[in-house]
Design a protein around this motif. Structure first.
Motif, PDB file in Angstrom:
ATOM      1  N   ARG A  25      44.168 -26.827 -20.750  1.00  0.00           N
ATOM      2  CA  ARG A  25      43.478 -28.005 -21.291  1.00  0.00           C
ATOM      3  C   ARG A  25      42.818 -28.797 -20.142  1.00  0.00           C
ATOM      4  NH1 ARG A  25      47.369 -29.547 -24.301  1.00  0.00           N
ATOM      5  NH2 ARG A  25      48.406 -30.809 -22.742  1.00  0.00           N
ATOM      6  N   GLU A  26      43.551 -28.999 -19.049  1.00  0.00           N
ATOM      7  CA  GLU A  26      43.000 -29.720 -17.898  1.00  0.00           C
ATOM      8  C   GLU A  26      41.799 -28.991 -17.302  1.00  0.00           C
ATOM      9  OE1 GLU A  26      46.210 -30.245 -15.118  1.00  0.00           O
ATOM     10  OE2 GLU A  26      47.248 -31.682 -16.405  1.00  0.00           O
ATOM     11  N   ASP A  50      38.722 -29.345 -19.518  1.00  0.00           N
ATOM     12  CA  ASP A  50      38.140 -30.684 -19.333  1.00  0.00           C
ATOM     13  C   ASP A  50      37.432 -30.789 -17.983  1.00  0.00           C
ATOM     14  OD1 ASP A  50      39.191 -31.385 -21.795  1.00  0.00           O
ATOM     15  OD2 ASP A  50      40.880 -32.531 -20.958  1.00  0.00           O
ATOM     16  N   THR A  71      33.069 -31.116 -17.144  1.00  0.00           N
ATOM     17  CA  THR A  71      32.373 -32.181 -16.417  1.00  0.00           C
ATOM     18  C   THR A  71      31.901 -31.739 -15.031  1.00  0.00           C
ATOM     19  OG1 THR A  71      34.467 -33.068 -15.593  1.00  0.00           O
ATOM     20  CG2 THR A  71      33.592 -34.032 -17.623  1.00  0.00           C
TER      21      THR A  71
END
Length: 157
Positions: free
Chosen positions: A128-129, A132, A136
Motif C-alpha cells: 500500500r505504501e 502511494d 506521487t
C-alpha cells in the motif's frame, strides 16, 4: 538455506525485486517441506525434523522481513514481488495452523505463526505504501535503489 540458495541471494543483492522473489520461493519450498513432514507417521525423528524445519522457516521469514525493511527505506520499487508475496503468505499461515499441536515443536510452530502473520501484515502495509509513493513519484518507478545516484556521485576520485 543451502550454499546454493545463499549464493543466489548474494547475487541478487542489487536487484531488490528479484531478491524478494527468491526469498518467497525459498520460504514456499520450506513450507512445502513442513507440509510433507506432517503426513509422515508420528515418531521422535519426525518431531525433530519438524521442529528444525519450522525454525528454519521462521528464520527465512524474518530475513525476508528485514530485506523488506531495507528496500522500503531505500524506496526500491518492489511492488511486483510484493504482490506475489501477499498471495503466498496466507498459504504459509494455513500450513502452520494446520500442523497438529505436539509438544516437540509447538513453541516453534507458535513463533512461526507469529512471524508469518507479521510478514503478511508488513507485506500488505508495504505494498500500500509503495503504491502511494510511486503514484506521487512516477519518475522513480522501476528503480532498484534510491541511493544509487548518490553513490555514483560519491565515488572516490
Amino acid at each position: 538455506m543451502t550454499e546454493a540458495e545463499i549464493e543466489q541471494v548474494r547475487e541478487s543483492s542489487v536487484f531488490p525485486d528479484q531478491r524478494i522473489r527468491l526469498y518467497t520461493k525459498f520460504v514456499d519450498e520450506h513450507a512445502a517441506r513442513i507440509k510433507d513432514l506432517t503426513s509422515r507417521p508420528k515418531s521422535g525423528q519426525r518431531v525433530i525434523k519438524l521442529d528444525n524445519a519450522i525454525q528454519d522457516l521462521t528464520s527465512l521469514m524474518d530475513e525476508l522481513g528485514s530485506n523488506l525493511d531495507m528496500y522500503s527505506d531505500r524506496h526500491s520499487d518492489i511492488r511486483k514481488a510484493l504482490k506475489s508475496l501477499t498471495e503466498a503468505t496466507p498459504r504459509w499461515i494455513a500450513i502452520l495452523r494446520a500442523l497438529p499441536g505436539e509438544s516437540g515443536f509447538d513453541l516453534a510452530r507458535k513463533e512461526a505463526i507469529e512471524s508469518s502473520e507479521e510478514l503478511s501484515d508488513q507485506t500488505t502495509r508495504l505494498l500500500r505504501e509503495q503504491e502511494d509513493y510511486f503514484a506521487t513519484h512516477k519518475d522513480e518507478k522501476g528503480q532498484e535503489r534510491e541511493d544509487s545516484a548518490a553513490e555514483a556521485t560519491q565515488k572516490p576520485r
